[in-house]
Write an enzyme that holds these catalytic residues in place. Structure first.
Site, mmCIF file in Angstrom:
data_model
loop_
_atom_site.group_PDB
_atom_site.id
_atom_site.type_symbol
_atom_site.label_atom_id
_atom_site.label_comp_id
_atom_site.label_asym_id
_atom_site.label_seq_id
_atom_site.Cartn_x
_atom_site.Cartn_y
_atom_site.Cartn_z
ATOM 1 N N ASP A 284 99.894 -59.084 -66.025
ATOM 2 C CA ASP A 284 100.969 -59.752 -66.763
ATOM 3 C C ASP A 284 101.662 -60.800 -65.888
ATOM 4 O OD1 ASP A 284 100.705 -58.288 -69.153
ATOM 5 O OD2 ASP A 284 101.702 -56.582 -68.215
ATOM 6 N N GLY A 285 101.747 -60.506 -64.588
ATOM 7 C CA GLY A 285 102.408 -61.438 -63.669
ATOM 8 C C GLY A 285 101.726 -62.793 -63.661
ATOM 9 N N ASN A 363 109.563 -63.367 -70.184
ATOM 10 C CA ASN A 363 110.018 -61.973 -70.315
ATOM 11 C C ASN A 363 111.528 -61.897 -70.480
ATOM 12 O OD1 ASN A 363 107.729 -60.443 -70.313
ATOM 13 N ND2 ASN A 363 107.830 -59.834 -68.169
ATOM 14 N N ASP A 393 125.284 -51.905 -63.746
ATOM 15 C CA ASP A 393 124.414 -52.559 -62.768
ATOM 16 C C ASP A 393 124.042 -53.969 -63.188
ATOM 17 O OD1 ASP A 393 124.487 -50.479 -61.088
ATOM 18 O OD2 ASP A 393 122.424 -49.813 -61.383
HETATM 19 N N1 LIG Z 1 112.414 -51.376 -63.673
HETATM 20 C C1 LIG Z 1 111.476 -52.145 -64.176
HETATM 21 O O1 LIG Z 1 110.751 -51.781 -65.097
HETATM 22 C C2 LIG Z 1 111.326 -53.537 -63.648
HETATM 23 C C3 LIG Z 1 112.016 -53.954 -62.515
HETATM 24 C C4 LIG Z 1 111.820 -55.268 -62.078
HETATM 25 C C5 LIG Z 1 110.978 -56.136 -62.773
HETATM 26 N N2 LIG Z 1 110.319 -55.675 -63.859
HETATM 27 C C6 LIG Z 1 109.454 -56.555 -64.657
HETATM 28 O O2 LIG Z 1 108.504 -57.205 -63.883
HETATM 29 C C7 LIG Z 1 108.338 -58.490 -64.440
HETATM 30 C C8 LIG Z 1 107.661 -59.379 -63.462
HETATM 31 O O3 LIG Z 1 106.316 -58.985 -63.461
HETATM 32 P P1 LIG Z 1 105.368 -59.259 -62.211
HETATM 33 O O4 LIG Z 1 103.995 -58.818 -62.580
HETATM 34 O O5 LIG Z 1 105.604 -60.652 -61.728
HETATM 35 O O6 LIG Z 1 105.984 -58.289 -61.129
HETATM 36 P P2 LIG Z 1 105.388 -56.935 -60.551
HETATM 37 O O7 LIG Z 1 104.110 -57.221 -59.828
HETATM 38 O O8 LIG Z 1 106.497 -56.267 -59.828
HETATM 39 O O9 LIG Z 1 104.983 -56.074 -61.829
HETATM 40 C C9 LIG Z 1 105.919 -55.549 -62.736
HETATM 41 C C10 LIG Z 1 105.228 -54.692 -63.796
HETATM 42 O O10 LIG Z 1 105.776 -55.047 -65.069
HETATM 43 C C11 LIG Z 1 104.696 -55.235 -65.974
HETATM 44 N N3 LIG Z 1 105.049 -56.226 -66.969
HETATM 45 C C12 LIG Z 1 105.330 -57.541 -66.780
HETATM 46 N N4 LIG Z 1 105.571 -58.138 -67.957
HETATM 47 C C13 LIG Z 1 105.435 -57.181 -68.908
HETATM 48 C C14 LIG Z 1 105.560 -57.179 -70.307
HETATM 49 N N5 LIG Z 1 105.911 -58.257 -70.983
HETATM 50 N N6 LIG Z 1 105.364 -56.013 -70.971
HETATM 51 C C15 LIG Z 1 105.033 -54.890 -70.296
HETATM 52 N N7 LIG Z 1 104.908 -54.824 -68.973
HETATM 53 C C16 LIG Z 1 105.105 -55.966 -68.280
HETATM 54 C C17 LIG Z 1 103.542 -55.689 -65.135
HETATM 55 O O11 LIG Z 1 102.321 -55.401 -65.794
HETATM 56 C C18 LIG Z 1 103.722 -54.877 -63.888
HETATM 57 O O12 LIG Z 1 103.098 -53.633 -63.983
HETATM 58 C C19 LIG Z 1 109.739 -58.923 -64.790
HETATM 59 O O13 LIG Z 1 109.756 -59.940 -65.745
HETATM 60 C C20 LIG Z 1 110.323 -57.629 -65.271
HETATM 61 O O14 LIG Z 1 110.223 -57.495 -66.667
HETATM 62 C C21 LIG Z 1 110.475 -54.399 -64.300
HETATM 63 N N1 LIG Z 2 98.492 -68.140 -59.536
HETATM 64 C C1 LIG Z 2 99.463 -67.483 -58.922
HETATM 65 N N2 LIG Z 2 100.117 -68.022 -57.868
HETATM 66 C C2 LIG Z 2 101.103 -67.350 -57.250
HETATM 67 N N3 LIG Z 2 101.517 -66.134 -57.592
HETATM 68 C C3 LIG Z 2 100.913 -65.544 -58.633
HETATM 69 C C4 LIG Z 2 99.856 -66.186 -59.348
HETATM 70 N N4 LIG Z 2 99.441 -65.354 -60.337
HETATM 71 C C5 LIG Z 2 100.192 -64.248 -60.230
HETATM 72 N N5 LIG Z 2 101.070 -64.354 -59.218
HETATM 73 C C6 LIG Z 2 102.058 -63.356 -58.799
HETATM 74 O O1 LIG Z 2 101.325 -62.257 -58.270
HETATM 75 C C7 LIG Z 2 101.970 -61.048 -58.631
HETATM 76 C C8 LIG Z 2 100.975 -60.052 -59.193
HETATM 77 O O2 LIG Z 2 100.330 -60.608 -60.300
HETATM 78 P P1 LIG Z 2 99.804 -59.733 -61.497
HETATM 79 O O3 LIG Z 2 100.920 -59.000 -62.157
HETATM 80 O O4 LIG Z 2 99.026 -60.649 -62.366
HETATM 81 O O5 LIG Z 2 98.815 -58.731 -60.821
HETATM 82 P P2 LIG Z 2 98.968 -57.184 -60.608
HETATM 83 O O6 LIG Z 2 100.270 -56.888 -59.953
HETATM 84 O O7 LIG Z 2 97.727 -56.737 -59.907
HETATM 85 O O8 LIG Z 2 98.917 -56.670 -62.093
HETATM 86 P P3 LIG Z 2 99.635 -55.371 -62.628
HETATM 87 O O9 LIG Z 2 101.090 -55.671 -62.517
HETATM 88 O O10 LIG Z 2 99.141 -55.233 -64.027
HETATM 89 O O11 LIG Z 2 99.191 -54.253 -61.721
HETATM 90 C C9 LIG Z 2 103.063 -61.405 -59.631
HETATM 91 O O12 LIG Z 2 104.303 -61.315 -58.974
HETATM 92 C C10 LIG Z 2 102.799 -62.829 -60.003
HETATM 93 O O13 LIG Z 2 103.967 -63.603 -60.186
#
Ligand SMILES: NC(=O)c1ccc[n+]([C@@H]2O[C@H](COP(=O)([O-])OP(=O)(O)OC[C@H]3O[C@@H](n4cnc5c(N)ncnc54)[C@H](O)[C@@H]3O)[C@@H](O)[C@H]2O)c1
Ligand SMILES: Nc1ncnc2c1ncn2[C@@H]1O[C@H](COP(=O)(O)OP(=O)(O)OP(=O)(O)O)[C@@H](O)[C@H]1O
Length: 520
Positions: A284-285, A363, A393
């Site tokens: 999703d990131g 998001n 918070d």
């Molecule tokens: N307590 C929490 O649940 C918490 C805390 C901080 C951030 N987040 C979420 O993490 C997002 C950033 O994601 P990232 O991947 O860059 O960071 P990250 O790598 O820390 O991953 C955060 C997790 O949130 C999940 N996630 C992201 N968008 C989602 C969506 N729309 N629906 C369901 N799950 C989703 C991702 O799959 C991942 O497992 C923020 O937008 C925020 O929503 C969640």
């Molecule tokens: N092209 C990109 N350049 C820089 N940062 C990126 C890029 N794609 C993803 N990221 C960052 O890398 C992090 C991890 O990406 P992503 O959530 O896609 O992978 P993941 O953590 O392995 O997946 P999941 O959360 O499902 O386990 C996120 O914080 C996202 O913002």
């Protein structure tokens, strides 16, 4: 123009700034704090005093309204400024394009008779005619002159056009037939539903693909290289990647010389005009990352799952060839995911032009206490009506796509991503009665750090780019005009339900056995 009108009022109000000034620093001659103190002092039952306190209440209300007006005016001004800068940038780009076209034209005059077919003018291929179209009047969405690359040889690549239609019970209705409410002889009926499954049909073939990948993943790197070879050899597509990925590809093989990239942020701003389709390889990131690269319109995104959870990534990477075949052919079911447009309004800004660049989130935007150990104290307004004061918070303002992310963890409801709305979810509120809310899409929300707050607050955007909000600063948030179209594996509803079943094991419980007591 709005910005000029606002400029004078903004400057006037800002010039008499006072930090201790209750809600807003605009009217230091009559500070609201003083008004409040007077209101709180005991009234001796005297009619005059009661009358006086009523009058002060009215003044306090008026002051608050002025403060609210100022914040929304600043947000509007910031938006105008952004639009102006985008427009200016586009004009510059077109001037540049036109100039190169003219130079090219002049150079080619001599050889025109010999080789008309190779002449690199911008042409309207849809009409089968060659036609100049680099006008100053605005962007021509179907025709983009590509920069010269070893492979492209200064050819033009048309941006593929497509049509969206809203499907209804197997039929497809045109997007403009959007009568949601009809009136007949004084009766109001809802004729159509606002959100139906949306279908995207290509009107011309997609030719340019941007691939975005999660960094530092070997499996993603391998898949990316394989996919690019296939797209090039089997589909004859132009491929863009990030500069980091181009370096990785060239380290692997010089075969990838044809892959295109960009050199600076200005070029990223123009990507939407060149790219027909965005493919993401990650979780999703990576989808959030892809969305954040487009500050305006976003091309359709095809998200392949290479992460652990993947709420927005329905496509399986093992089947990428079949998936892409079908996507490139169309039609595609898509989810139009709404984004939020967030402006940070600084109390210390000298005028509205000092307002920072707006942020777009797919998001959520979170306003929290950061490293401070104090409760956050956030005054919240919806279209200038007071909503509540969040003491806890923090607060999450989320899209419906984000409803399964942080907002869910904070107790917010899960909402189908095609529902237009803004979720208002507190984070650990210190109150027994604070339930999350969902606002309609058209509202503007404003979250203000009061002047008497014990600590600053912190805003973060899709979990990134933290910004400090000092007392007096505000965050203004509304629905952005540029949604993110993501391709569905099946359709919006099927994909959403599958993601909450598989990703969250939603309502997973062993089924009660048939074998047992019955109602008499
Ligand atoms: N307590 C929490 O649940 C918490 C805390 C901080 C951030 N987040 C979420 O993490 C997002 C950033 O994601 P990232 O991947 O860059 O960071 P990250 O790598 O820390 O991953 C955060 C997790 O949130 C999940 N996630 C992201 N968008 C989602 C969506 N729309 N629906 C369901 N799950 C989703 C991702 O799959 C991942 O497992 C923020 O937008 C925020 O929503 C969640
Ligand atoms: N092209 C990109 N350049 C820089 N940062 C990126 C890029 N794609 C993803 N990221 C960052 O890398 C992090 C991890 O990406 P992503 O959530 O896609 O992978 P993941 O953590 O392995 O997946 P999941 O959360 O499902 O386990 C996120 O914080 C996202 O913002």
């Amino acid at each position: 123009m709005a910005p000029n009108k606002l400029n004078s009022s903004g400057n006037t109000s800002m010039s008499c700034s006072q930090a201790e000034n209750g809600f807003v620093n605009s009217f230091s001659l009559f500070p609201e704090k003083a008004v409040q103190e007077l209101l709180q002092s005991p009234i001796q039952g005297d009619d005059h005093l009661i009358e006086f306190s009523e009058a002060l209440r009215t003044v306090a209300k008026a002051l608050r309204q002025v403060a609210e007006g100022k914040a929304s005016a600043q947000a509007e001004a910031a938006e105008w400024k952004r639009k102006y800068e985008l427009e200016r940038e586009r004009n510059l780009q077109f001037e540049h394009t036109e100039k190169s076209c003219q130079e090219h034209q002049a150079g080619l005059e001599d050889v025109r008779s010999n080789n008309l077919a190779k002449q690199p003018t911008l042409c309207n291929e849809a009409n089968g005619q060659s036609e100049r179209c680099c006008s100053r009047n605005g962007i021509c969405s179907h025709e983009v002159l590509r920069d010269g690359t070893p492979d492209s040889d200064s050819k033009m690549v048309k941006k593929a056009s497509f049509k969206l239609s809203w499907c209804c019970k197997g039929e497809q209705s045109d997007q403009f037939k959007h009568d949601i409410v009809s009136f007949e002889r004084g009766n109001i009926t809802t004729a159509e539903r606002s959100s139906k499954q949306i279908s995207l049909k290509w009107e011309s073939c997609p030719q340019t693909v941007l691939i975005l990948t999660k960094p530092n993943s070997i499996s993603v790197q391998i898949l990316c290289a394989e996919m690019i070879r296939w797209l090039r050899q089997q589909k004859k597509l132009h491929v863009y990647v990030e500069p980091r990925v181009k370096v990785e590809l060239l380290t692997e093989s010089s075969y990838f010389n044809f892959v295109e990239t960009w050199n600076d942020d200005m070029e990223i701003l123009m990507l939407h005009a060149k790219v027909d389709l965005v493919i993401t390889l990650g979780g999703d990131g990576t989808v959030l990352w892809a969305a954040s690269m487009f500050k305006g319109p976003v091309p359709p995104i095809v998200p392949f799952s290479l992460g652990s959870l993947g709420f927005m990534t329905p496509f399986y990477s093992e089947h990428y060839k079949e998936c892409l075949e079908s996507i490139l052919k169309g039609p595609i079911s898509i989810t139009l995911r709404h984004r939020l447009l967030c402006h940070v309004i600084r109390d210390a800004a000298k005028n509205e032009y000092e307002t920072e660049e707006p942020m777009l989130v797919l998001n959520e935007v979170t306003i929290d206490r950061g490293i401070s150990s104090f409760l956050t104290n956030l005054e919240c307004y919806c279209d200038n009506s007071f909503v509540t004061c969040v003491q806890g918070d923090g607060l999450i303002l989320s899209t419906t796509s984000g409803s399964t992310a942080y907002s869910l963890a904070a107790g917010g409801s899960m909402v189908h991503p095609q529902v237009p709305g803004i979720l208002f979810t507190p984070i650990c509120p210190h109150s027994l009665s604070f339930r999350p809310l969902i606002f309609p899409e058209h509202v503007t929300l404003r979250v203000q750090v009061p002047f008497n707050s014990r600590s600053p607050a912190w805003a973060s955007f899709d979990g990134k780019d933290r910004k400090q909000l000092a007392p007096g600063d505000a965050l203004v948030c509304s629905m952005a005009p540029w949604p993110v179209p993501t391709a569905c594996l099946v359709d919006s509803t099927n994909d959403f339900l599958r993601s909450i079943h598989e990703g969250l094991h939603w309502n997973l419980r062993k089924t009660q056995s048939f074998d047992g007591p019955r109602e008499a």
